[in-house]
Design an enzyme around this catalytic site. Structure first.
Site, PDB file in Angstrom:
ATOM      1  N   LYS A  36      -0.353  17.863  77.042  1.00  0.00           N
ATOM      2  CA  LYS A  36       0.963  18.108  76.762  1.00  0.00           C
ATOM      3  C   LYS A  36       1.796  16.822  76.438  1.00  0.00           C
ATOM      4  CE  LYS A  36       4.761  21.047  78.555  1.00  0.00           C
ATOM      5  NZ  LYS A  36       5.252  21.880  79.750  1.00  0.00           N
ATOM      6  N   SER A  58       6.282  27.676  82.989  1.00  0.00           N
ATOM      7  CA  SER A  58       5.811  26.888  81.757  1.00  0.00           C
ATOM      8  C   SER A  58       4.214  26.795  81.290  1.00  0.00           C
ATOM      9  CB  SER A  58       6.449  25.516  81.565  1.00  0.00           C
ATOM     10  OG  SER A  58       7.937  25.776  81.026  1.00  0.00           O
ATOM     11  N   SER A  80       6.922  26.350  78.149  1.00  0.00           N
ATOM     12  CA  SER A  80       7.234  25.378  77.331  1.00  0.00           C
ATOM     13  C   SER A  80       5.841  24.733  77.038  1.00  0.00           C
ATOM     14  CB  SER A  80       8.009  24.318  78.032  1.00  0.00           C
ATOM     15  OG  SER A  80       7.300  23.779  79.210  1.00  0.00           O
TER      16      SER A  80
END
Lengths: 489, 95
Positions: free
Chosen positions: A77, A180, A156
């Site tokens: 990420k 997330s 997210s």
């Protein structure tokens, strides 16, 4: 069977046996990334780096000095600082930022032998449940029915979830502040674990809300999740909130079963207007656990409905403080101004997107003189009650079972006008962050439209082992096919 | 709590974020709706409840107050938008 269809565990065994090389495995995934550019799952693919690391992995494999994840292609990420590799947090304000250091979690993954294939897209500063707030554009959910509207992958960690689901990597890192990791895992039909707060170091991860943020693995199976957590977890003196507790062999706990376990079904998670297919799947999950020898117990978590408003005071408050560092002075974007203050205002006005701006302003307000007690301190007191709900429930039970999200993936563009409607996506995941507990989302079925739905298992602090064992029973019973329609022949 | 334009302007100044005049009204509406929504917490009696700060289950450790890192100005300055020698450069602060 192509190399990209392997699970992480199968790939590890294949590499050990010499059935294929780490370079071959990396190239298969890099080709898949190129072919799936349309998903926008990656902000920065790192093909050259991947090939170099894969070559080094092959040398170790040949010398029989392979480490636990030697040669495994993983995505990261773009919230983890990676030395010499662009790190954006999905924000314009970090334009051009190349960290001169490596986050602890990604350093541990390198030291475990993994091969990073790229940095994945995310909501700006991890603030969102849809991946729509990224400066680099939305990610598309690979599960969207062909010919239908584009769907969000959740957020997210939406780029990581889409990349794992579309078989662009064997695992990916995510971070979870209010859901997330778990919500995008549910939307993309993969397994996502938020470990106990303190299990993984936060050092070198771009901070959102420091008392809630936690890194975790996103994979296609529960077993792979355990393998990856073993590589990521552990005490780090550089993060004072990382826990100096031993890291068990998580992989060994996966097949432990649930015989004799008491699994709590929290009454308050039955929400008005919950789609019947989600309520049905939840009941089915409880039935699977009973068939495997667990007992289910109805429990009460009385302050559940207050978790979201509590979160939306605490998280923005911490974010407004953490994001004060983006001032145009030391790294990233600078928008000139006549004075120093004007430069700050211009840089932050242009550099932050609308959702980030909204949250920084809310956070600034609830921390400002005259409002601190009424909002921030009040939320911290309610947080105590929410955490107490869980600790009282865990006196009678060993794990909790809930749905991961109140709905399946929605279309890109929906829920954008009303921030509170978007926030409701995290209604079942946020309480777990407030209490600092481990939670996993495991894919358990499909909606009527053919979209993945996840079930969440919550455990006691530092008892990820029971969480894995319980999730594994659901995984076995659900027989969920993790291949999205676009990959099926 | 309903926020007006002037309050939003003040918060934006505190947060050092330039907000265009044309967006103040819509932002005031959005922020007000969030604040009104979080005010449901006032229904809970938290009189004797201690606030929970931090997310951990363990006490924070202490360490010696010693220098453990440093001496790497080039690394520190590597991403500076503007620099002079080994300093960050900013608009003039003192006349």
């Amino acid at each position: 069977m192509t190399l990209t269809d392997l699970t992480l565990a199968e790939a590890r065994d294949g590499l050990t046996k010499g059935s294929f090389s780490a370079v071959e495995l990396a190239k298969a995934h890099l080709a898949a990334i190129e072919a799936a550019r349309g998903l926008n799952a990656f902000i920065t693919p790192t093909a050259e780096l991947a090939i170099a690391r894969a070559k080094a992995a092959d040398e170790r494999l040949a010398k029989k000095t392979a480490r636990p994840m030697e040669g495994i292609p993983v995505a990261v990420k773009d919230l983890f600082c990676t030395e010499g590799v662009l790190t954006t947090a999905g924000s314009h304000i970090l334009d051009g930022f190349k960290p001169t250091y490596e986050s602890t979690v990604t350093r541990k993954l390198i030291e475990a032998g993994t091969v990073m294939v790229g940095k994945t897209n995310l909501d700006e500063f991890a603030m969102g449940s849809s991946n729509i707030t990224s400066h680099y554009g939305p990610v598309k959910n690979p599960w969207a029915p062909p010919g239908d509207k584009d769907l969000v992958p959740g957020g997210s960690s939406g780029g990581s979830a889409a990349a794992v689901a579309a078989r662009l990597c064997l695992g990916a890192t995510g971070t979870d502040t209010g859901g997330s990791i778990r919500q995008p895992a549910a939307f993309c039909g993969i397994v996502g674990l938020k470990p106990t707060y303190g299990r993984c170091s936060r050092w070198g991860i771009v901070a959102f809300a420091s008392s809630l943020d936690q890194a975790g693995p996103m994979t296609r199976t529960v077993g792979d999740s355990a393998i990856m957590l073993n590589a990521m977890a552990g005490h780090d003196p550089k993060d004072s909130t990382s826990a100096p507790v031993p890291v068990p062999d998580f992989e060994a706990a996966v097949e432990r079963g649930v015989k004799g376990l008491r699994v709590g079904i929290p009454r308050e998670y039955t929400m008005d207007g919950m789609p019947a297919e989600i309520a049905d799947l939840w009941r089915q999950g409880a039935a699977w656990l009973k068939e495997a020898g667990a007992t289910t117990v109805e429990v009460s978590l009385p302050h559940t409905s207050y978790a979201l408003p509590t979160y939306y005071i605490i998280a923005p408050a911490e974010a407004s403080s953490n994001l004060a560092r983006y001032d145009g002075v030391r790294y990233g974007l600078r928008v000139p101004g006549e004075t120093l203050d004007e430069m700050y205002e211009n840089t932050r006005g242009e550099g932050f997107g609308k959702e980030v701006r909204r949250r920084v302003l809310i956070g600034t307000y609830v921390l400002s003189a005259g409002y601190y007690d009424a909002y921030y301190l009040k939320a911290q007191r309610v947080r105590t009650l929410i955490a107490r709900d869980f600790s009282q429930a865990f006196e009678k039970i060993d794990a909790l079972l809930t749905p991961t999200a109140p709905n399946a993936a929605f279309a890109i563009g929906e829920k954008m006008d009303d921030p509170v409607a978007m926030y409701l996506n995290d209604v079942f995941t946020v309480p777990v962050n407030l209490a600092g507990l481990p939670g996993i989302s495991v894919p358990a079925g499909l909606s009527a439209r053919g979209l993945p739905l996840g079930l969440q298992v919550i455990g006691r602090a530092f008892d990820e082992e029971t969480v894995f064992a319980t999730a594994r029973v659901i995984e076995k019973a659900a027989k969920f096919d993790t291949r999205p329609p676009c990959l099926k022949k | 709590m309903a926020l007006d334009r002037a309050t939003v302007k003040k918060i934006a100044l505190l947060a050092r974020i330039k907000v265009p005049e044309s967006e103040l009204d819509s932002l005031a509406g959005e922020l007000s709706s969030i604040l009104t929504w979080v005010e449901q917490l006032n229904k809970i009696d938290t009189g004797n409840v201690q606030p929970m700060a931090g997310g951990g289950h363990l006490a924070l450790p202490k360490r010696a107050d010693a220098v453990t890192d440093g001496g790497a100005p080039e690394k520190v300055l590597a991403n500076a938008p503007e620099r002079v020698e080994t300093y960050y450069a900013v608009p003039k602060v003192v006349e």
